[in-house]
Scaffold this motif. Sequence first.
Motif, PDB file in Angstrom:
ATOM      1  N   PHE A   1      34.900  37.384  42.593  1.00  0.00           N
ATOM      2  CA  PHE A   1      35.164  38.044  43.871  1.00  0.00           C
ATOM      3  C   PHE A   1      34.580  39.341  43.643  1.00  0.00           C
ATOM      4  O   PHE A   1      34.158  40.062  44.685  1.00  0.00           O
ATOM      5  CB  PHE A   1      36.691  38.465  44.130  1.00  0.00           C
ATOM      6  CG  PHE A   1      37.686  37.062  44.360  1.00  0.00           C
ATOM      7  CD1 PHE A   1      37.521  36.618  45.652  1.00  0.00           C
ATOM      8  CD2 PHE A   1      38.443  36.785  43.381  1.00  0.00           C
ATOM      9  CE1 PHE A   1      38.211  35.592  45.782  1.00  0.00           C
ATOM     10  CE2 PHE A   1      39.215  35.278  43.678  1.00  0.00           C
ATOM     11  CZ  PHE A   1      39.035  34.849  45.007  1.00  0.00           C
ATOM     12  N   ASN A   2      34.217  39.935  42.657  1.00  0.00           N
ATOM     13  CA  ASN A   2      33.361  41.298  42.236  1.00  0.00           C
ATOM     14  C   ASN A   2      34.221  42.351  43.241  1.00  0.00           C
ATOM     15  O   ASN A   2      33.346  42.995  44.098  1.00  0.00           O
ATOM     16  CB  ASN A   2      32.057  41.173  42.735  1.00  0.00           C
ATOM     17  CG  ASN A   2      31.204  40.040  41.780  1.00  0.00           C
ATOM     18  OD1 ASN A   2      31.176  40.347  40.655  1.00  0.00           O
ATOM     19  ND2 ASN A   2      30.723  38.972  42.372  1.00  0.00           N
ATOM     20  N   LEU A   3      35.584  42.596  42.858  1.00  0.00           N
ATOM     21  CA  LEU A   3      36.163  43.449  43.853  1.00  0.00           C
ATOM     22  C   LEU A   3      35.960  44.987  43.273  1.00  0.00           C
ATOM     23  O   LEU A   3      36.111  45.600  44.129  1.00  0.00           O
ATOM     24  CB  LEU A   3      37.708  43.380  43.762  1.00  0.00           C
ATOM     25  CG  LEU A   3      38.253  42.016  44.085  1.00  0.00           C
ATOM     26  CD1 LEU A   3      39.761  42.090  43.590  1.00  0.00           C
ATOM     27  CD2 LEU A   3      38.173  41.963  45.712  1.00  0.00           C
ATOM     28  N   ASP A   4      35.261  45.438  42.097  1.00  0.00           N
ATOM     29  CA  ASP A   4      34.811  46.606  41.990  1.00  0.00           C
ATOM     30  C   ASP A   4      33.891  47.118  42.896  1.00  0.00           C
ATOM     31  O   ASP A   4      33.728  48.159  43.403  1.00  0.00           O
ATOM     32  CB  ASP A   4      34.146  46.627  40.451  1.00  0.00           C
ATOM     33  CG  ASP A   4      34.878  46.547  39.587  1.00  0.00           C
ATOM     34  OD1 ASP A   4      36.298  46.564  39.724  1.00  0.00           O
ATOM     35  OD2 ASP A   4      34.410  46.061  38.427  1.00  0.00           O
ATOM     36  N   ASN A   5      33.192  46.275  43.921  1.00  0.00           N
ATOM     37  CA  ASN A   5      32.205  46.461  44.785  1.00  0.00           C
ATOM     38  C   ASN A   5      32.900  47.282  46.039  1.00  0.00           C
ATOM     39  O   ASN A   5      32.427  47.718  47.028  1.00  0.00           O
ATOM     40  CB  ASN A   5      31.346  45.594  45.543  1.00  0.00           C
ATOM     41  CG  ASN A   5      30.366  45.085  44.066  1.00  0.00           C
ATOM     42  OD1 ASN A   5      30.016  45.984  43.388  1.00  0.00           O
ATOM     43  ND2 ASN A   5      30.158  43.864  44.224  1.00  0.00           N
ATOM     44  N   LEU A   6      34.333  46.977  46.283  1.00  0.00           N
ATOM     45  CA  LEU A   6      35.160  47.695  47.013  1.00  0.00           C
ATOM     46  C   LEU A   6      35.493  49.081  46.927  1.00  0.00           C
ATOM     47  O   LEU A   6      36.107  49.771  47.835  1.00  0.00           O
ATOM     48  CB  LEU A   6      36.396  46.930  47.281  1.00  0.00           C
ATOM     49  CG  LEU A   6      36.305  45.423  47.841  1.00  0.00           C
ATOM     50  CD1 LEU A   6      37.295  44.770  47.890  1.00  0.00           C
ATOM     51  CD2 LEU A   6      35.607  45.426  49.308  1.00  0.00           C
ATOM     52  N   ASN A   7      35.119  49.618  45.622  1.00  0.00           N
ATOM     53  CA  ASN A   7      35.563  50.805  45.449  1.00  0.00           C
ATOM     54  C   ASN A   7      34.722  51.952  46.116  1.00  0.00           C
ATOM     55  O   ASN A   7      33.712  51.607  46.747  1.00  0.00           O
ATOM     56  CB  ASN A   7      35.390  51.093  43.950  1.00  0.00           C
ATOM     57  CG  ASN A   7      36.393  50.144  43.065  1.00  0.00           C
ATOM     58  OD1 ASN A   7      37.182  50.017  43.689  1.00  0.00           O
ATOM     59  ND2 ASN A   7      36.265  49.997  41.721  1.00  0.00           N
TER      60      ASN A   7
ATOM     61  N   MET B   1      40.698  43.581  52.277  1.00  0.00           N
ATOM     62  CA  MET B   1      42.025  43.786  52.255  1.00  0.00           C
ATOM     63  C   MET B   1      42.560  42.384  51.635  1.00  0.00           C
ATOM     64  O   MET B   1      43.294  42.106  50.708  1.00  0.00           O
ATOM     65  CB  MET B   1      42.787  44.009  53.356  1.00  0.00           C
ATOM     66  CG  MET B   1      42.719  45.431  53.758  1.00  0.00           C
ATOM     67  SD  MET B   1      43.566  45.962  55.437  1.00  0.00           S
ATOM     68  CE  MET B   1      44.930  45.651  54.810  1.00  0.00           C
ATOM     69  N   PHE B   2      42.046  41.283  52.513  1.00  0.00           N
ATOM     70  CA  PHE B   2      42.393  39.730  51.918  1.00  0.00           C
ATOM     71  C   PHE B   2      42.001  39.526  50.366  1.00  0.00           C
ATOM     72  O   PHE B   2      42.581  39.151  49.754  1.00  0.00           O
ATOM     73  CB  PHE B   2      41.552  38.934  52.784  1.00  0.00           C
ATOM     74  CG  PHE B   2      41.739  37.316  52.157  1.00  0.00           C
ATOM     75  CD1 PHE B   2      40.629  37.033  51.638  1.00  0.00           C
ATOM     76  CD2 PHE B   2      42.897  36.532  52.395  1.00  0.00           C
ATOM     77  CE1 PHE B   2      40.475  35.692  51.097  1.00  0.00           C
ATOM     78  CE2 PHE B   2      42.999  35.272  51.776  1.00  0.00           C
ATOM     79  CZ  PHE B   2      41.896  34.855  51.360  1.00  0.00           C
ATOM     80  N   LEU B   3      40.607  40.010  50.110  1.00  0.00           N
ATOM     81  CA  LEU B   3      40.207  39.779  48.687  1.00  0.00           C
ATOM     82  C   LEU B   3      41.126  40.496  47.768  1.00  0.00           C
ATOM     83  O   LEU B   3      41.268  40.139  46.660  1.00  0.00           O
ATOM     84  CB  LEU B   3      38.756  40.273  48.649  1.00  0.00           C
ATOM     85  CG  LEU B   3      37.752  39.484  49.084  1.00  0.00           C
ATOM     86  CD1 LEU B   3      36.349  40.184  49.036  1.00  0.00           C
ATOM     87  CD2 LEU B   3      37.695  38.340  48.481  1.00  0.00           C
ATOM     88  N   ALA B   4      41.422  41.865  47.910  1.00  0.00           N
ATOM     89  CA  ALA B   4      42.194  42.794  47.004  1.00  0.00           C
ATOM     90  C   ALA B   4      43.499  41.975  47.033  1.00  0.00           C
ATOM     91  O   ALA B   4      44.207  41.811  45.798  1.00  0.00           O
ATOM     92  CB  ALA B   4      42.527  43.980  47.569  1.00  0.00           C
ATOM     93  N   ALA B   5      44.196  41.292  47.881  1.00  0.00           N
ATOM     94  CA  ALA B   5      45.586  40.901  47.677  1.00  0.00           C
ATOM     95  C   ALA B   5      45.229  39.308  47.005  1.00  0.00           C
ATOM     96  O   ALA B   5      46.282  39.018  46.330  1.00  0.00           O
ATOM     97  CB  ALA B   5      46.143  40.560  49.111  1.00  0.00           C
ATOM     98  N   ALA B   6      44.496  38.834  47.415  1.00  0.00           N
ATOM     99  CA  ALA B   6      44.027  37.316  46.733  1.00  0.00           C
ATOM    100  C   ALA B   6      43.833  37.374  45.207  1.00  0.00           C
ATOM    101  O   ALA B   6      44.168  36.482  44.570  1.00  0.00           O
ATOM    102  CB  ALA B   6      42.980  36.687  47.704  1.00  0.00           C
ATOM    103  N   CYS B   7      43.306  38.495  44.679  1.00  0.00           N
ATOM    104  CA  CYS B   7      42.705  38.683  43.457  1.00  0.00           C
ATOM    105  C   CYS B   7      43.825  39.214  42.618  1.00  0.00           C
ATOM    106  O   CYS B   7      43.481  39.588  41.285  1.00  0.00           O
ATOM    107  CB  CYS B   7      41.365  39.293  43.424  1.00  0.00           C
ATOM    108  SG  CYS B   7      40.406  38.234  44.189  1.00  0.00           S
ATOM    109  N   SER B   8      44.846  39.708  42.977  1.00  0.00           N
ATOM    110  CA  SER B   8      45.849  40.443  42.288  1.00  0.00           C
ATOM    111  C   SER B   8      46.469  39.650  41.199  1.00  0.00           C
ATOM    112  O   SER B   8      46.562  38.382  41.436  1.00  0.00           O
ATOM    113  CB  SER B   8      47.012  40.895  42.986  1.00  0.00           C
ATOM    114  OG  SER B   8      48.126  41.483  42.279  1.00  0.00           O
ATOM    115  N   PRO B   9      46.381  40.068  40.060  1.00  0.00           N
ATOM    116  CA  PRO B   9      46.956  39.326  38.777  1.00  0.00           C
ATOM    117  C   PRO B   9      48.460  39.177  39.101  1.00  0.00           C
ATOM    118  O   PRO B   9      48.986  38.329  38.395  1.00  0.00           O
ATOM    119  CB  PRO B   9      46.774  40.159  37.540  1.00  0.00           C
ATOM    120  CG  PRO B   9      45.645  41.317  38.195  1.00  0.00           C
ATOM    121  CD  PRO B   9      45.670  41.269  39.414  1.00  0.00           C
TER     122      PRO B   9
END
Length: 404
Positions: free
Chosen positions: A60-66, A1-9
Amino acid sequence: MFLAAACSPKTRPVATRPQQAQPAVPAAKAIEKPVNKPPVKITAPAAQQKVSAIAMLLPFNLDNLNVGGKYSKADMQKANMAVEYYQGFKLALDSLTANGYNYRLQLFDAKDKPAEARNLALNPKVRNSDLIVGPIFPDGIKAFGTGVTANKNPMVSPLSPSSPAAFRNPSLITVIPPLDYHARRSAQYVYERLKAKKVFVLKSGFSEDNKYITPFKQQLDSLSKLKTKIIPFTVVRGDLAALLPQLSKTEPNVFLLPSTNQAFLQVTLRSLDTLIKSYPVILIGHPSWEKLAFLKADLLQRLKTVITSSDHVNYKSGSMIAFIKTYRKAYHLEPSEFAIKGFDEGLYFGQLLAEDETGAMKPEQHDFEGLHNKFHFVKKPATGWVNTHVYMLKYVNFELKAIE
């Protein structure tokens, strides 16, 4: 959740007052001002002040959270590095807001993919930023640069020591000194401090050695006007016997060993250790040796080994102790090397942006002493700015100590 929030455009404004942490600015020395130029005074209300926009592109490679996604060990290490760097950088900006400065920090997931870097280079939110930090890795830096030929805003390479000559980007700021600056600094030390009349270059036979040897030789030849003799010697199975007639028994014999190959180093260092029973030796090593666990400090100390480094953190200094306390309070974690670098770079570039009145930052006019290194930038028209400062370290009491 922290990563998703931190990386939002989405634009994420930094608070104009320190949140929980005490201002951490004293943890590093302020940027030097030009002679006779008075410090900038902020007198207007914060809301009316300039807002410096910073775009940060990290893997951050957030696609890996999908759903169905999974972080590999390598991807997780990159994501952790990105989070730690961001936290240090943001802590610096939070500290600077105590001086009345204002920032808008936007995070983007570069995903460690060249295609994503090219896409971000075309993103208006990135292009319109006052400063771009990242991508981190060379492939991303190169791909991003091809998409911003018309963008003159400065772009920071925050963690890569890759030579800026590989990117040909006149807006690039390389913070970590590339290898050739380490080699040149070693050559300067050999000439000015050791006053060596000759240097024995022990080669492994691999072409990788030349990345260090070539700039070392160029610098030493230039300083000594070709009076210091460089003697290249390819070592086979640790045999140094052919060099014995050229060695001195009364003056230090200076050896340069630019390899990082484990098998070669272990054999060659043992041979040098035998040699010091009859001949005085001073050894110049590769900067990567600092992180090679198979090298033994007692052996390197016997060989009076000197290496260069772009990182030298004194964890006992008052400024470092203050930073660690502030970081713990803010994040409930111990700061990593990436957090320390993020803090130093956030403090340096954040202050440059806030105090710039011309619309064109000039890092070459502002030196800085941080927690992990000093910044002394030189500018070259085709490749941008590069930090040239490296430390000289020597093994003393079985650990590396800064000597210059």
